[in-house]
Design an enzyme around this catalytic site. Sequence first.
Site, PDB file in Angstrom:
ATOM      1  N   HIS A  25       0.844  -1.207   0.000  1.00  0.00           N
ATOM      2  CA  HIS A  25       0.000   0.000   0.000  1.00  0.00           C
ATOM      3  C   HIS A  25       0.878   1.255   0.000  1.00  0.00           C
ATOM      4  CE1 HIS A  25      -3.186  -2.600   2.217  1.00  0.00           C
ATOM      5  NE2 HIS A  25      -3.555  -2.487   0.961  1.00  0.00           N
ATOM      6  N   LYS A  49     -18.081  -5.224  10.294  1.00  0.00           N
ATOM      7  CA  LYS A  49     -17.321  -5.349  11.546  1.00  0.00           C
ATOM      8  C   LYS A  49     -16.389  -6.555  11.554  1.00  0.00           C
ATOM      9  CE  LYS A  49     -18.406  -1.835  13.973  1.00  0.00           C
ATOM     10  NZ  LYS A  49     -17.314  -0.928  13.976  1.00  0.00           N
ATOM     11  N   ARG A  98      -1.513  -6.110  -8.398  1.00  0.00           N
ATOM     12  CA  ARG A  98      -0.305  -6.877  -8.089  1.00  0.00           C
ATOM     13  C   ARG A  98      -0.031  -7.928  -9.144  1.00  0.00           C
ATOM     14  NH1 ARG A  98      -2.575  -8.194  -2.255  1.00  0.00           N
ATOM     15  NH2 ARG A  98      -4.304  -8.447  -3.691  1.00  0.00           N
ATOM     16  N   SER A 136      -2.934  -7.889   2.972  1.00  0.00           N
ATOM     17  CA  SER A 136      -3.272  -7.744   4.387  1.00  0.00           C
ATOM     18  C   SER A 136      -3.690  -9.097   4.953  1.00  0.00           C
ATOM     19  CB  SER A 136      -4.423  -6.749   4.562  1.00  0.00           C
ATOM     20  OG  SER A 136      -4.051  -5.491   4.062  1.00  0.00           O
TER      21      SER A 136
END
Length: 171
Positions: A25, A49, A98, A136
């Site tokens: 990032h 959430k 990517r 991530s």
Amino acid sequence: MSPSAALGRVVAIYPGSFDPITSGHLDLIARGRRISDHLVVAVLENESKRALFSMEERVEMMREVMKPYPDVEVDSFKGLLVEYASTRGANVILRGIRAVSDYEYELQMALMNRRLRPEIETVFLMAGEAYSFVSSRLVKEVIALGGNIEGLVPKLVEERLKRRLQGETRK
Ligand code: PNS
């Protein structure tokens, strides 16, 4: 709408969940700064959430990491990205690619966003090849299992991840 008018001043939004920020990032943000007049990194407020870090934590980490780049604005958004981009006066959405595997999903989003707001262009930037495997999700998985992720995320993010994921597994 046929794309005829020049973009003029480029206000770019770089949106994402950033749960958490990776070195990939950061690489993209550095590239994005070079091609925009103003860059806004926009952290998605996920309704579901299911994120590891809250939106406030992700924004705080991003602000910390962006300290060397005071010209980069860090913000959060919820709802439709193009609506947010529009309210911010942005004319470009930046996304990183990517590998070929990213392309299909990114193309779908870009075309949907174009249908919703034809005046906003999506610009794809190639992440640095050193980060082509970094995500991530994988970073969280590796660190939770005790693996070394040095260099794949900023130092402060690595520490926060260790505290959250390795701290939890030891309980
Ligand atoms: O990098 P990420 O986490 O995959 O980012 C995905 C993101 C935030 C760009 C995407 O989920 C998004 O734009 N969400 C906002 C809701 C929206 O506009 N959905 C329609 C997309 S076509």
